[in-house]
Scaffold this motif. Structure first.
Motif, PDB file in Angstrom:
ATOM      1  N   GLY A  74      57.105  46.091  36.296  1.00 23.61           N
ATOM      2  CA  GLY A  74      55.871  45.942  37.084  1.00 23.61           C
ATOM      3  C   GLY A  74      55.160  44.630  36.830  1.00 23.61           C
ATOM      4  N   GLU A  75      54.322  44.279  37.794  1.00 24.55           N
ATOM      5  CA  GLU A  75      53.588  43.014  37.755  1.00 24.55           C
ATOM      6  C   GLU A  75      52.711  42.886  36.504  1.00 24.55           C
ATOM      7  N   GLN A  76      52.238  44.024  35.957  1.00 27.32           N
ATOM      8  CA  GLN A  76      51.377  43.985  34.766  1.00 27.32           C
ATOM      9  C   GLN A  76      52.088  43.354  33.579  1.00 27.32           C
ATOM     10  N   THR A  77      53.413  43.340  33.643  1.00 22.80           N
ATOM     11  CA  THR A  77      54.179  42.781  32.528  1.00 22.80           C
ATOM     12  C   THR A  77      54.047  41.255  32.453  1.00 22.80           C
ATOM     13  N   LYS A  78      53.623  40.635  33.564  1.00 24.27           N
ATOM     14  CA  LYS A  78      53.410  39.180  33.532  1.00 24.27           C
ATOM     15  C   LYS A  78      52.027  38.879  32.966  1.00 24.27           C
ATOM     16  N   SER A  79      51.812  39.272  31.701  1.00 26.09           N
ATOM     17  CA  SER A  79      50.489  39.120  31.100  1.00 26.09           C
ATOM     18  C   SER A  79      50.595  38.406  29.764  1.00 26.09           C
ATOM     19  N   PHE A  80      49.459  37.932  29.277  1.00 29.21           N
ATOM     20  CA  PHE A  80      49.409  37.313  27.955  1.00 29.21           C
ATOM     21  C   PHE A  80      49.835  38.309  26.890  1.00 29.21           C
ATOM     22  N   GLY A 142      63.569  26.429  41.474  1.00 27.44           N
ATOM     23  CA  GLY A 142      62.398  25.554  41.448  1.00 27.44           C
ATOM     24  C   GLY A 142      61.699  25.437  40.120  1.00 27.44           C
ATOM     25  N   GLY A 143      61.968  26.363  39.200  1.00 24.96           N
ATOM     26  CA  GLY A 143      61.493  26.178  37.838  1.00 24.96           C
ATOM     27  C   GLY A 143      60.042  26.516  37.562  1.00 24.96           C
ATOM     28  N   LYS A 144      59.394  27.208  38.491  1.00 26.26           N
ATOM     29  CA  LYS A 144      58.031  27.651  38.164  1.00 26.26           C
ATOM     30  C   LYS A 144      58.129  28.903  37.309  1.00 26.26           C
ATOM     31  N   THR A 145      57.458  28.892  36.178  1.00 26.23           N
ATOM     32  CA  THR A 145      57.427  30.080  35.332  1.00 26.23           C
ATOM     33  C   THR A 145      55.966  30.404  35.044  1.00 26.23           C
ATOM     34  N   GLY A 146      55.672  31.608  34.584  1.00 24.42           N
ATOM     35  CA  GLY A 146      54.279  31.849  34.230  1.00 24.42           C
ATOM     36  C   GLY A 146      53.866  33.296  34.203  1.00 24.42           C
ATOM     37  N   ILE A 147      52.593  33.466  33.915  1.00 26.96           N
ATOM     38  CA  ILE A 147      51.991  34.795  33.812  1.00 26.96           C
ATOM     39  C   ILE A 147      50.667  34.817  34.591  1.00 26.96           C
ATOM     40  N   ASN A 148      50.135  36.011  34.764  1.00 29.50           N
ATOM     41  CA  ASN A 148      48.874  36.187  35.491  1.00 29.50           C
ATOM     42  C   ASN A 148      47.693  36.266  34.531  1.00 29.50           C
ATOM     43  N   MET A 149      46.518  35.979  35.040  1.00 24.56           N
ATOM     44  CA  MET A 149      45.277  36.132  34.275  1.00 24.56           C
ATOM     45  C   MET A 149      44.358  37.041  35.082  1.00 24.56           C
ATOM     46  N   ALA A 150      43.308  37.548  34.428  1.00 26.02           N
ATOM     47  CA  ALA A 150      42.333  38.354  35.164  1.00 26.02           C
ATOM     48  C   ALA A 150      41.772  37.519  36.318  1.00 26.02           C
ATOM     49  N   GLN A 151      41.721  36.202  36.132  1.00 28.81           N
ATOM     50  CA  GLN A 151      41.156  35.299  37.151  1.00 28.81           C
ATOM     51  C   GLN A 151      42.089  35.084  38.342  1.00 28.81           C
ATOM     52  N   LYS A 153      46.596  35.203  39.875  1.00 34.08           N
ATOM     53  CA  LYS A 153      48.034  35.228  39.589  1.00 34.08           C
ATOM     54  C   LYS A 153      48.583  33.859  39.212  1.00 34.08           C
ATOM     55  N   ASN A 154      49.546  33.833  38.317  1.00 30.42           N
ATOM     56  CA  ASN A 154      50.315  32.619  37.994  1.00 30.42           C
ATOM     57  C   ASN A 154      49.457  31.456  37.519  1.00 30.42           C
ATOM     58  N   LEU A 155      48.345  31.737  36.861  1.00 27.87           N
ATOM     59  CA  LEU A 155      47.438  30.644  36.486  1.00 27.87           C
ATOM     60  C   LEU A 155      47.843  29.969  35.177  1.00 27.87           C
ATOM     61  N   ILE A 156      48.684  30.629  34.385  1.00 28.02           N
ATOM     62  CA  ILE A 156      49.181  30.016  33.153  1.00 28.02           C
ATOM     63  C   ILE A 156      50.700  29.931  33.280  1.00 28.02           C
ATOM     64  N   GLY A 157      51.252  28.754  33.030  1.00 22.50           N
ATOM     65  CA  GLY A 157      52.705  28.656  33.152  1.00 22.50           C
ATOM     66  C   GLY A 157      53.205  27.252  32.950  1.00 22.50           C
ATOM     67  N   SER A 158      54.461  27.054  33.301  1.00 28.01           N
ATOM     68  CA  SER A 158      55.065  25.739  33.097  1.00 28.01           C
ATOM     69  C   SER A 158      56.151  25.528  34.141  1.00 28.01           C
ATOM     70  N   GLU A 258      43.127  41.534  48.372  1.00 23.26           N
ATOM     71  CA  GLU A 258      42.250  42.599  48.821  1.00 23.26           C
ATOM     72  C   GLU A 258      42.803  43.976  48.414  1.00 23.26           C
ATOM     73  N   CYS A 259      44.115  44.096  48.338  1.00 20.76           N
ATOM     74  CA  CYS A 259      44.743  45.357  47.914  1.00 20.76           C
ATOM     75  C   CYS A 259      44.894  45.410  46.397  1.00 20.76           C
ATOM     76  N   GLY A 260      44.381  44.391  45.702  1.00 21.61           N
ATOM     77  CA  GLY A 260      44.466  44.375  44.239  1.00 21.61           C
ATOM     78  C   GLY A 260      45.904  44.246  43.754  1.00 21.61           C
TER      79      GLY A 260
END
Ligand code: NAD
Ligand code: ZN
Length: 367
Positions: A74-80, A142-151, A153-158, A258-260
């Protein structure tokens, strides 16, 4: 047999192999790239159930030792929190600079594992084994990697490239049909961007791709990977070209937000609706033929993808709220938002700055 798509990025170039049964041959393909006869496989619980044993055995048979880490799906796994958990477990398993990580799963596992690989011990190699259609045609290129923040999606990564991608079409046999369809929306996107020939080909083969026609699946994945590789190869980071990959995504992200980001609306479903909106907007502005928007609708509907926001049950969409999300997603300049629009199928362009009033009118009509 397998087909190869080369992603040209100088010293970080890599191959994407596409074919049936590649998971069971992973050891053979990976062996020449390993610095150590050991890999650590990272996957999620759903994928583990279907494909972990086969992948593990493929390495073992090639004389490569394996260790495994299974994370929740699940998407929640992409977390800090999960990133820290993953890095901790990798270190507990005595991961070294020369160890290669293998990401077995969809975009969630690929993005998280790729990011962990980029920071663990200042960077270790990783191999992607994408198991969703979305991951095979989009997130593994394309090499985008990362995780989501409360703020957001995908705001932290490399930006961090894998050494190899093995896209096994057989993995799609166990993927829920809804996930398969959602991934297919991104395939359609490549046709809409710059290849009306590909779009026309998809019109003939969509049903087969969804049903499991092997040759059609392989060709759709290869063509999609080539399309994305061509764009990201030109400029690995953001560029006008790369922006075209956001076709349908400004509208789509607003609907998802909007659907969270819940199962109410999967990313690909949101993109399908978003692409229709982009074509409707293009037609409304007199940029594209109305018939192209209608043709896109027919195609998406033919395989059961949504084409308008009303598809989401029990939701009252509010235009202003969607526009608010778009404003967060995209820069608003002088009351105008930059979109990817199109002169027709296969003729996308960006940025197209559109008056918010015009966007609001379109939303009022479609929601
Ligand atoms: P996902 O990884 O969550 O997979 C979807 C679901 O299918 C999960 O429940 C998973 O456990 C299950 N699954 C995966 N493969 C399976 C298989 N073969 N059989 C049975 N079940 C299987 O979702 P996704 O759609 O693959 O990826 C979405 C993520 O990708 C998002 O986080 C998105 O931000 C990211 N993404 C990244 C890029 C990029 O460039 N890095 C591009 C697009 C999307
Ligand atoms: Zn997308």
């Amino acid at each position: 047999q397998a087909e190869t798509v080369r992603v040209e990025l100088g010293t970080r170039s890599y191959d994407i192999l596409v074919g049936r049964g590649l998971i069971s041959r992973a050891g053979e393909f990976a062996a020449p790239l390993l610095n150590q006869k050991r890999v650590i496989i990272v996957t999620d619980a759903n994928v583990a159930r279907h494909h972990l044993e086969v992948l593990d055995q493929a390495f073992v048979q090639a004389g490569i030792a394996t260790q495994r880490i299974v994370l929740p799906a699940g998407e929640q796994t992409k977390s800090f929190a999960q990133l820290e958990e993953l890095c901790g477990r990798l270190l507990d398993l005595k991961a070294e600079r020369s160890t290669t990580l293998v990401a077995l799963g969809g975009g969630v596992i690929g993005d998280l594992t790729g990011f962990a690989a980029s920071i663990l011990l200042r960077g270790v190699d990783f191999i992607q084994v994408p198991t969703t259609l979305l991951a095979q045609v989009d997130s593994s290129v394309g090499g985008k990697t990362g995780i989501n923040m409360a703020q957001g999606k995908n705001l932290i990564g490399s930006f961090y490239q894998p050494r190899l991608v093995l896209a096994d079409t057989a993995a799609l046999d166990t993927l829920p049909k809804r996930e398969l369809r959602a991934g297919y929306a991104e395939v359609v996107k490549y046709g809409l961007i710059d290849s009306s020939e590909f779009f026309t080909w998809l019109e003939c083969h969509a049903a087969g791709i969804i049903a499991g026609d092997e040759a059609a699946r392989r060709q759709a994945i290869v063509t999609s990977c080539r399309a994305k590789a061509g764009i990201v190869g030109a400029d690995e980071r953001e560029s006008a070209q790369r922006a075209l990959l956001n076709l349908g995504h400004t509208f789509g992200h607003a609907l998802e937000a909007e659907c969270g980001y819940s199962d109410e609306l999967l990313h690909g479903e949101a993109v399908a609706i978003g692409m229709v909106m982009a074509f409707d907007l293009s037609a409304r502005l007199g940029l594209a033929p109305l018939e192209d928007a209608a043709r896109l609708r027919r195609h998406l509907a033919s395989i059961g993808l949504p084409t308008d926001p009303g598809w989401v049950e029990g939701r009252n969409w509010v235009a202003e709220r969607l526009i608010e999300h778009m404003g967060k997603d995209k820069k608003v300049k002088d009351g105008r938002i930059g979109f990817v629009l199109a002169h027709g199928i296969g003729k996308a362009f960006s940025p197209a700055y559109v008056d918010l009033a015009e966007v609001a009118t379109l939303l009022e009509v479609s929601i």
